[in-house]
Design a protein around this motif. Structure first.
Motif, PDB file in Angstrom:
ATOM      1  N   HIS A  10      -9.612   9.127  -6.147  1.00 26.61           N
ATOM      2  CA  HIS A  10      -8.629   9.178  -7.211  1.00 26.61           C
ATOM      3  C   HIS A  10      -8.496   7.807  -7.843  1.00 26.61           C
ATOM      4  CE1 HIS A  10      -7.372  12.995  -5.647  1.00 26.61           C
ATOM      5  NE2 HIS A  10      -7.319  12.446  -4.462  1.00 26.61           N
ATOM      6  N   ASP A  11      -8.174   7.820  -9.121  1.00 28.60           N
ATOM      7  CA  ASP A  11      -7.842   6.588  -9.809  1.00 28.60           C
ATOM      8  C   ASP A  11      -6.353   6.614 -10.087  1.00 28.60           C
ATOM      9  OD1 ASP A  11     -10.459   5.653  -9.916  1.00 28.60           O
ATOM     10  OD2 ASP A  11     -10.895   6.884 -11.666  1.00 28.60           O
ATOM     11  N   HIS A  12      -5.573   6.327  -9.065  1.00 23.63           N
ATOM     12  CA  HIS A  12      -4.124   6.296  -9.202  1.00 23.63           C
ATOM     13  C   HIS A  12      -3.669   4.854  -9.086  1.00 23.63           C
ATOM     14  CE1 HIS A  12      -3.464  10.601  -8.847  1.00 23.63           C
ATOM     15  NE2 HIS A  12      -4.357  10.608  -7.889  1.00 23.63           N
ATOM     16  N   GLU A  13      -2.692   4.502  -9.903  1.00 24.58           N
ATOM     17  CA  GLU A  13      -2.055   3.210  -9.737  1.00 24.58           C
ATOM     18  C   GLU A  13      -0.735   3.457  -9.042  1.00 24.58           C
ATOM     19  OE1 GLU A  13      -1.797   0.814 -13.205  1.00 24.58           O
ATOM     20  OE2 GLU A  13      -3.788   1.396 -13.877  1.00 24.58           O
ATOM     21  N   HIS A  14      -0.379   2.576  -8.112  1.00 25.56           N
ATOM     22  CA  HIS A  14       0.836   2.774  -7.347  1.00 25.56           C
ATOM     23  C   HIS A  14       1.736   1.564  -7.476  1.00 25.56           C
ATOM     24  CE1 HIS A  14      -0.600   6.398  -5.500  1.00 25.56           C
ATOM     25  NE2 HIS A  14      -1.759   5.805  -5.363  1.00 25.56           N
ATOM     26  N   GLU A  15       2.998   1.856  -7.563  1.00 23.72           N
ATOM     27  CA  GLU A  15       3.995   0.815  -7.521  1.00 23.72           C
ATOM     28  C   GLU A  15       4.160   0.414  -6.061  1.00 23.72           C
ATOM     29  OE1 GLU A  15       5.603  -0.367 -10.249  1.00 23.72           O
ATOM     30  OE2 GLU A  15       4.434   0.987 -11.505  1.00 23.72           O
ATOM     31  N   PHE A  16       4.262  -0.864  -5.801  1.00 18.36           N
ATOM     32  CA  PHE A  16       4.382  -1.294  -4.417  1.00 18.36           C
ATOM     33  C   PHE A  16       5.796  -1.161  -3.877  1.00 18.36           C
ATOM     34  CE2 PHE A  16       0.237  -3.046  -5.305  1.00 18.36           C
ATOM     35  CZ  PHE A  16      -0.427  -2.697  -4.168  1.00 18.36           C
ATOM     36  N   ASP A  17       6.705  -0.610  -4.701  1.00 14.52           N
ATOM     37  CA  ASP A  17       8.025  -0.321  -4.168  1.00 14.52           C
ATOM     38  C   ASP A  17       8.067   1.074  -3.541  1.00 14.52           C
ATOM     39  OD1 ASP A  17       7.868   1.090  -6.538  1.00 14.52           O
ATOM     40  OD2 ASP A  17       9.841   0.506  -7.247  1.00 14.52           O
ATOM     41  N   GLU A  18       6.957   1.830  -3.640  1.00 10.83           N
ATOM     42  CA  GLU A  18       6.873   3.122  -2.964  1.00 10.83           C
ATOM     43  C   GLU A  18       6.811   2.874  -1.463  1.00 10.83           C
ATOM     44  OE1 GLU A  18       4.153   6.135  -4.625  1.00 10.83           O
ATOM     45  OE2 GLU A  18       3.572   4.533  -5.993  1.00 10.83           O
ATOM     46  N   GLU A  19       7.261   3.852  -0.705  1.00  9.12           N
ATOM     47  CA  GLU A  19       7.228   3.699   0.749  1.00  9.12           C
ATOM     48  C   GLU A  19       5.784   3.699   1.239  1.00  9.12           C
ATOM     49  OE1 GLU A  19       8.848   5.875   4.758  1.00  9.12           O
ATOM     50  OE2 GLU A  19       9.822   6.291   2.849  1.00  9.12           O
ATOM     51  N   VAL A  20       5.434   2.677   1.978  1.00  8.34           N
ATOM     52  CA  VAL A  20       4.081   2.532   2.512  1.00  8.34           C
ATOM     53  C   VAL A  20       4.012   3.235   3.863  1.00  8.34           C
ATOM     54  CG1 VAL A  20       2.340   0.899   3.332  1.00  8.34           C
ATOM     55  CG2 VAL A  20       3.683   0.380   1.283  1.00  8.34           C
ATOM     56  N   ILE A  21       2.964   4.025   4.042  1.00  8.61           N
ATOM     57  CA  ILE A  21       2.729   4.751   5.285  1.00  8.61           C
ATOM     58  C   ILE A  21       1.551   4.094   5.974  1.00  8.61           C
ATOM     59  CG2 ILE A  21       2.085   6.984   6.274  1.00  8.61           C
ATOM     60  CD1 ILE A  21       3.276   8.171   3.564  1.00  8.61           C
ATOM     61  N   LEU A  22       1.752   3.649   7.205  1.00 10.66           N
ATOM     62  CA  LEU A  22       0.674   3.024   7.971  1.00 10.66           C
ATOM     63  C   LEU A  22       0.031   4.060   8.882  1.00 10.66           C
ATOM     64  CD1 LEU A  22       2.207  -0.401   9.074  1.00 10.66           C
ATOM     65  CD2 LEU A  22       0.513   0.009   7.302  1.00 10.66           C
ATOM     66  N   LEU A  23      -1.280   4.188   8.763  1.00 14.35           N
ATOM     67  CA  LEU A  23      -2.037   5.074   9.646  1.00 14.35           C
ATOM     68  C   LEU A  23      -3.038   4.230  10.406  1.00 14.35           C
ATOM     69  CD1 LEU A  23      -2.809   8.104   7.310  1.00 14.35           C
ATOM     70  CD2 LEU A  23      -0.959   7.874   8.960  1.00 14.35           C
ATOM     71  N   GLU A  24      -3.223   4.555  11.664  1.00  9.57           N
ATOM     72  CA  GLU A  24      -4.165   3.828  12.508  1.00  9.57           C
ATOM     73  C   GLU A  24      -5.421   4.670  12.693  1.00  9.57           C
ATOM     74  OE1 GLU A  24      -4.051   2.559  17.067  1.00  9.57           O
ATOM     75  OE2 GLU A  24      -2.461   1.631  15.856  1.00  9.57           O
ATOM     76  N   ASP A  25      -6.588   4.043  12.495  1.00 12.49           N
ATOM     77  CA  ASP A  25      -7.835   4.782  12.688  1.00 12.49           C
ATOM     78  C   ASP A  25      -8.248   4.741  14.149  1.00 12.49           C
ATOM     79  OD1 ASP A  25      -9.125   2.314  13.120  1.00 12.49           O
ATOM     80  OD2 ASP A  25      -9.982   2.250  11.101  1.00 12.49           O
ATOM     81  N   GLU A  26      -9.368   5.394  14.446  1.00 11.37           N
ATOM     82  CA  GLU A  26      -9.821   5.499  15.841  1.00 11.37           C
ATOM     83  C   GLU A  26     -10.204   4.157  16.444  1.00 11.37           C
ATOM     84  OE1 GLU A  26     -12.790   6.465  12.792  1.00 11.37           O
ATOM     85  OE2 GLU A  26     -11.048   7.599  13.373  1.00 11.37           O
ATOM     86  N   ASP A  27     -10.401   3.126  15.608  1.00 11.84           N
ATOM     87  CA  ASP A  27     -10.720   1.786  16.101  1.00 11.84           C
ATOM     88  C   ASP A  27      -9.489   0.905  16.234  1.00 11.84           C
ATOM     89  OD1 ASP A  27     -13.487   2.379  16.169  1.00 11.84           O
ATOM     90  OD2 ASP A  27     -13.654   1.923  14.024  1.00 11.84           O
ATOM     91  N   GLY A  28      -8.311   1.455  15.961  1.00 11.00           N
ATOM     92  CA  GLY A  28      -7.075   0.697  16.083  1.00 11.00           C
ATOM     93  C   GLY A  28      -6.715  -0.109  14.841  1.00 11.00           C
ATOM     94  N   ASN A  29      -7.458   0.060  13.754  1.00 12.17           N
ATOM     95  CA  ASN A  29      -7.170  -0.660  12.514  1.00 12.17           C
ATOM     96  C   ASN A  29      -6.119   0.103  11.714  1.00 12.17           C
ATOM     97  OD1 ASN A  29      -9.295  -2.593  12.975  1.00 12.17           O
ATOM     98  ND2 ASN A  29     -10.728  -1.003  12.347  1.00 12.17           N
ATOM     99  N   GLU A  30      -5.143  -0.627  11.181  1.00 10.25           N
ATOM    100  CA  GLU A  30      -4.114   0.004  10.372  1.00 10.25           C
ATOM    101  C   GLU A  30      -4.527   0.002   8.909  1.00 10.25           C
ATOM    102  OE1 GLU A  30      -0.351  -1.904  11.107  1.00 10.25           O
ATOM    103  OE2 GLU A  30       0.027  -0.593  12.809  1.00 10.25           O
ATOM    104  N   HIS A  31      -4.220   1.104   8.219  1.00 11.29           N
ATOM    105  CA  HIS A  31      -4.511   1.240   6.801  1.00 11.29           C
ATOM    106  C   HIS A  31      -3.243   1.719   6.109  1.00 11.29           C
ATOM    107  CE1 HIS A  31      -8.762   0.731   7.631  1.00 11.29           C
ATOM    108  NE2 HIS A  31      -8.600   1.578   8.639  1.00 11.29           N
ATOM    109  N   ARG A  32      -3.025   1.225   4.890  1.00 13.34           N
ATOM    110  CA  ARG A  32      -1.808   1.540   4.143  1.00 13.34           C
ATOM    111  C   ARG A  32      -2.073   2.661   3.138  1.00 13.34           C
ATOM    112  NH1 ARG A  32       0.184  -3.436   1.271  1.00 13.34           N
ATOM    113  NH2 ARG A  32      -1.960  -3.372   0.545  1.00 13.34           N
ATOM    114  N   PHE A  33      -1.135   3.607   3.109  1.00  9.21           N
ATOM    115  CA  PHE A  33      -1.199   4.746   2.202  1.00  9.21           C
ATOM    116  C   PHE A  33       0.171   4.942   1.564  1.00  9.21           C
ATOM    117  CE2 PHE A  33      -4.563   5.439   5.188  1.00  9.21           C
ATOM    118  CZ  PHE A  33      -5.558   6.105   4.502  1.00  9.21           C
TER     119      PHE A  33
END
Length: 103
Positions: A10-33
């Protein structure tokens, strides 16, 4: 993070005041959604999470199992059949959105 990632570019632009959801992958790395959309398929709700980290290009989708306070309780979609129905519904929804933007 979910046991599997889902292809939704997707080509979405997001405001950084939106609530950030942290998900952890199988390697223990956190990614922001951020929550991109909530869609309904056959009476069930699904959360479409879109990445805001540049190293992640794909969104993920989870079934919403309920709510705890202001937060959704998310669950992996384990059935290929259910997954396909949700992907098809989301793609149709995005096509409708694109058609409306072009009008």
């Amino acid at each position: 993070m979910a046991d599997h990632q889902h292809d939704h570019n997707h080509d979405h632009e997001h405001e950084f005041d939106e609530e950030v959801i942290l998900l952890e992958d199988e390697d223990g790395n956190e990614h922001r959604f951020v929550l991109g959309d909530v869609i309904e398929v056959e009476g069930k709700s699904y959360a479409v999470l879109l990445p805001i980290d540049e190293d992640i290009e794909e969104g993920v989708i989870f079934r919403i199992e309920g709510e705890e306070g202001d937060d959704y309780v998310l669950a992996d979609i384990e059935s290929d059949e259910e997954w396909q129905k949700v992907v098809d519904a989301y793609n149709a929804y995005m096509d409708e959105e694109d058609d409306e933007e072009e009008s």
